[in-house]
Write a protein that holds these residues in place. Structure first.
Motif, PDB file in Angstrom:
ATOM      1  N   ILE A  77      -5.479  29.768 -43.290  1.00 30.56           N
ATOM      2  CA  ILE A  77      -5.923  28.568 -44.006  1.00 30.56           C
ATOM      3  C   ILE A  77      -7.383  28.717 -44.443  1.00 30.56           C
ATOM      4  O   ILE A  77      -7.756  28.329 -45.559  1.00 30.56           O
ATOM      5  CB  ILE A  77      -5.730  27.308 -43.145  1.00 30.56           C
ATOM      6  CG1 ILE A  77      -4.257  27.125 -42.795  1.00 30.56           C
ATOM      7  CG2 ILE A  77      -6.269  26.069 -43.845  1.00 30.56           C
ATOM      8  CD1 ILE A  77      -3.341  26.972 -43.983  1.00 30.56           C
ATOM      9  N   ILE A  78      -8.212  29.302 -43.588  1.00 36.52           N
ATOM     10  CA  ILE A  78      -9.617  29.519 -43.957  1.00 36.52           C
ATOM     11  C   ILE A  78      -9.704  30.471 -45.150  1.00 36.52           C
ATOM     12  O   ILE A  78     -10.438  30.216 -46.104  1.00 36.52           O
ATOM     13  CB  ILE A  78     -10.420  30.053 -42.757  1.00 36.52           C
ATOM     14  CG1 ILE A  78     -10.579  28.957 -41.706  1.00 36.52           C
ATOM     15  CG2 ILE A  78     -11.783  30.566 -43.194  1.00 36.52           C
ATOM     16  CD1 ILE A  78     -11.187  29.431 -40.402  1.00 36.52           C
ATOM     17  N   GLY A  79      -8.944  31.555 -45.101  1.00 36.68           N
ATOM     18  CA  GLY A  79      -8.968  32.519 -46.205  1.00 36.68           C
ATOM     19  C   GLY A  79      -8.491  31.922 -47.515  1.00 36.68           C
ATOM     20  O   GLY A  79      -9.085  32.157 -48.573  1.00 36.68           O
ATOM     21  N   LEU A  80      -7.432  31.144 -47.471  1.00 34.03           N
ATOM     22  CA  LEU A  80      -6.919  30.530 -48.692  1.00 34.03           C
ATOM     23  C   LEU A  80      -7.871  29.460 -49.227  1.00 34.03           C
ATOM     24  O   LEU A  80      -8.008  29.302 -50.447  1.00 34.03           O
ATOM     25  CB  LEU A  80      -5.532  29.953 -48.454  1.00 34.03           C
ATOM     26  CG  LEU A  80      -4.439  31.005 -48.229  1.00 34.03           C
ATOM     27  CD1 LEU A  80      -3.131  30.348 -47.847  1.00 34.03           C
ATOM     28  CD2 LEU A  80      -4.263  31.864 -49.466  1.00 34.03           C
ATOM     29  N   THR A  81      -8.541  28.739 -48.339  1.00 37.93           N
ATOM     30  CA  THR A  81      -9.527  27.753 -48.785  1.00 37.93           C
ATOM     31  C   THR A  81     -10.691  28.444 -49.483  1.00 37.93           C
ATOM     32  O   THR A  81     -11.158  27.997 -50.541  1.00 37.93           O
ATOM     33  CB  THR A  81     -10.038  26.939 -47.585  1.00 37.93           C
ATOM     34  OG1 THR A  81      -8.920  26.296 -46.966  1.00 37.93           O
ATOM     35  CG2 THR A  81     -11.062  25.904 -48.007  1.00 37.93           C
ATOM     36  N   GLY A  85      -7.163  20.912 -44.291  1.00 40.95           N
ATOM     37  CA  GLY A  85      -6.223  21.776 -43.588  1.00 40.95           C
ATOM     38  C   GLY A  85      -6.873  22.543 -42.457  1.00 40.95           C
ATOM     39  O   GLY A  85      -6.274  22.720 -41.390  1.00 40.95           O
ATOM     40  N   ILE A  86      -8.087  23.019 -42.669  1.00 39.13           N
ATOM     41  CA  ILE A  86      -8.812  23.736 -41.614  1.00 39.13           C
ATOM     42  C   ILE A  86      -9.026  22.813 -40.420  1.00 39.13           C
ATOM     43  O   ILE A  86      -8.795  23.189 -39.267  1.00 39.13           O
ATOM     44  CB  ILE A  86     -10.157  24.291 -42.130  1.00 39.13           C
ATOM     45  CG1 ILE A  86      -9.914  25.420 -43.122  1.00 39.13           C
ATOM     46  CG2 ILE A  86     -11.037  24.763 -40.979  1.00 39.13           C
ATOM     47  CD1 ILE A  86     -11.159  25.852 -43.869  1.00 39.13           C
ATOM     48  N   TRP A  87      -9.464  21.593 -40.686  1.00 35.92           N
ATOM     49  CA  TRP A  87      -9.672  20.623 -39.616  1.00 35.92           C
ATOM     50  C   TRP A  87      -8.364  20.383 -38.858  1.00 35.92           C
ATOM     51  O   TRP A  87      -8.344  20.365 -37.626  1.00 35.92           O
ATOM     52  CB  TRP A  87     -10.210  19.320 -40.217  1.00 35.92           C
ATOM     53  CG  TRP A  87     -10.255  18.191 -39.242  1.00 35.92           C
ATOM     54  CD1 TRP A  87     -11.165  17.995 -38.234  1.00 35.92           C
ATOM     55  CD2 TRP A  87      -9.326  17.116 -39.156  1.00 35.92           C
ATOM     56  NE1 TRP A  87     -10.854  16.862 -37.547  1.00 35.92           N
ATOM     57  CE2 TRP A  87      -9.733  16.296 -38.092  1.00 35.92           C
ATOM     58  CE3 TRP A  87      -8.204  16.763 -39.886  1.00 35.92           C
ATOM     59  CZ2 TRP A  87      -9.044  15.149 -37.748  1.00 35.92           C
ATOM     60  CZ3 TRP A  87      -7.515  15.616 -39.537  1.00 35.92           C
ATOM     61  CH2 TRP A  87      -7.938  14.825 -38.482  1.00 35.92           C
ATOM     62  N   TYR A  88      -7.278  20.248 -39.584  1.00 40.80           N
ATOM     63  CA  TYR A  88      -5.984  19.964 -38.968  1.00 40.80           C
ATOM     64  C   TYR A  88      -5.483  21.141 -38.122  1.00 40.80           C
ATOM     65  O   TYR A  88      -5.087  20.955 -36.972  1.00 40.80           O
ATOM     66  CB  TYR A  88      -4.958  19.617 -40.048  1.00 40.80           C
ATOM     67  CG  TYR A  88      -3.588  19.345 -39.493  1.00 40.80           C
ATOM     68  CD1 TYR A  88      -3.287  18.112 -38.937  1.00 40.80           C
ATOM     69  CD2 TYR A  88      -2.608  20.325 -39.501  1.00 40.80           C
ATOM     70  CE1 TYR A  88      -2.042  17.856 -38.406  1.00 40.80           C
ATOM     71  CE2 TYR A  88      -1.361  20.082 -38.970  1.00 40.80           C
ATOM     72  CZ  TYR A  88      -1.078  18.843 -38.423  1.00 40.80           C
ATOM     73  OH  TYR A  88       0.158  18.621 -37.898  1.00 40.80           O
ATOM     74  N   ARG A 130      -4.765  21.470 -34.123  1.00 35.05           N
ATOM     75  CA  ARG A 130      -3.424  21.826 -33.656  1.00 35.05           C
ATOM     76  C   ARG A 130      -3.489  23.044 -32.747  1.00 35.05           C
ATOM     77  O   ARG A 130      -2.853  23.081 -31.691  1.00 35.05           O
ATOM     78  CB  ARG A 130      -2.516  22.108 -34.843  1.00 35.05           C
ATOM     79  CG  ARG A 130      -1.127  22.521 -34.467  1.00 35.05           C
ATOM     80  CD  ARG A 130      -0.317  22.877 -35.720  1.00 35.05           C
ATOM     81  NE  ARG A 130       1.006  23.324 -35.372  1.00 35.05           N
ATOM     82  CZ  ARG A 130       1.330  24.587 -35.095  1.00 35.05           C
ATOM     83  NH1 ARG A 130       0.401  25.527 -35.133  1.00 35.05           N
ATOM     84  NH2 ARG A 130       2.566  24.914 -34.781  1.00 35.05           N
ATOM     85  N   ASP A 131      -4.254  24.041 -33.148  1.00 36.23           N
ATOM     86  CA  ASP A 131      -4.379  25.258 -32.353  1.00 36.23           C
ATOM     87  C   ASP A 131      -5.018  24.950 -30.998  1.00 36.23           C
ATOM     88  O   ASP A 131      -4.573  25.457 -29.964  1.00 36.23           O
ATOM     89  CB  ASP A 131      -5.210  26.290 -33.123  1.00 36.23           C
ATOM     90  CG  ASP A 131      -5.121  27.672 -32.534  1.00 36.23           C
ATOM     91  OD1 ASP A 131      -3.994  28.089 -32.191  1.00 36.23           O
ATOM     92  OD2 ASP A 131      -6.166  28.344 -32.437  1.00 36.23           O
TER      93      ASP A 131
END
Length: 94
Positions: free
Chosen positions: A22-26, A65-68, A72-73
């Motif tokens: 998600i970080i990479g795609l952001t 998404g990163i925050w989410y 979750r992780d």
């Protein structure tokens, strides 16, 4: 009309390196926004300005998404640590 019910169990969800993905795609969405920014006038003249704003929206939604996924992780790791902590005393007693 009869309701359809599955005859088999659903497969387990796939787990992988979700947070780095998600970080990479952001970052990719934000880089695409920055690359297109100098061509703002061309996009505006040809009716493609939505391309620019789509990239910015992708970057913004990626931040959410990163925050989410980080939350979750962390929750999954806490749950796994709690499960291993409860299993440790019972296995030591045997």
């Amino acid at each position: 009309m009869a309701k359809w019910t599955p005859t088999h169990e659903a497969p387990e969800p796939l787990e992988g390196p979700i947070v780095p993905t998600i970080i990479g795609l952001t970052i990719l969405w934000f880089v695409l926004f920055l690359v297109q920014l100098p061509f703002y006038g061309w996009f505006d003249d040809h009716g493609h300005l939505w391309w620019l704003w789509t990239c910015l929206a992708g970057a913004g939604l990626g931040l959410i998404g990163i925050w989410y996924v980080r939350g979750r992780d962390a929750a999954l790791k806490r749950m796994a640590a709690a499960a291993s902590a409860t299993e440790t005393p019972s296995s030591a007693a045997e």
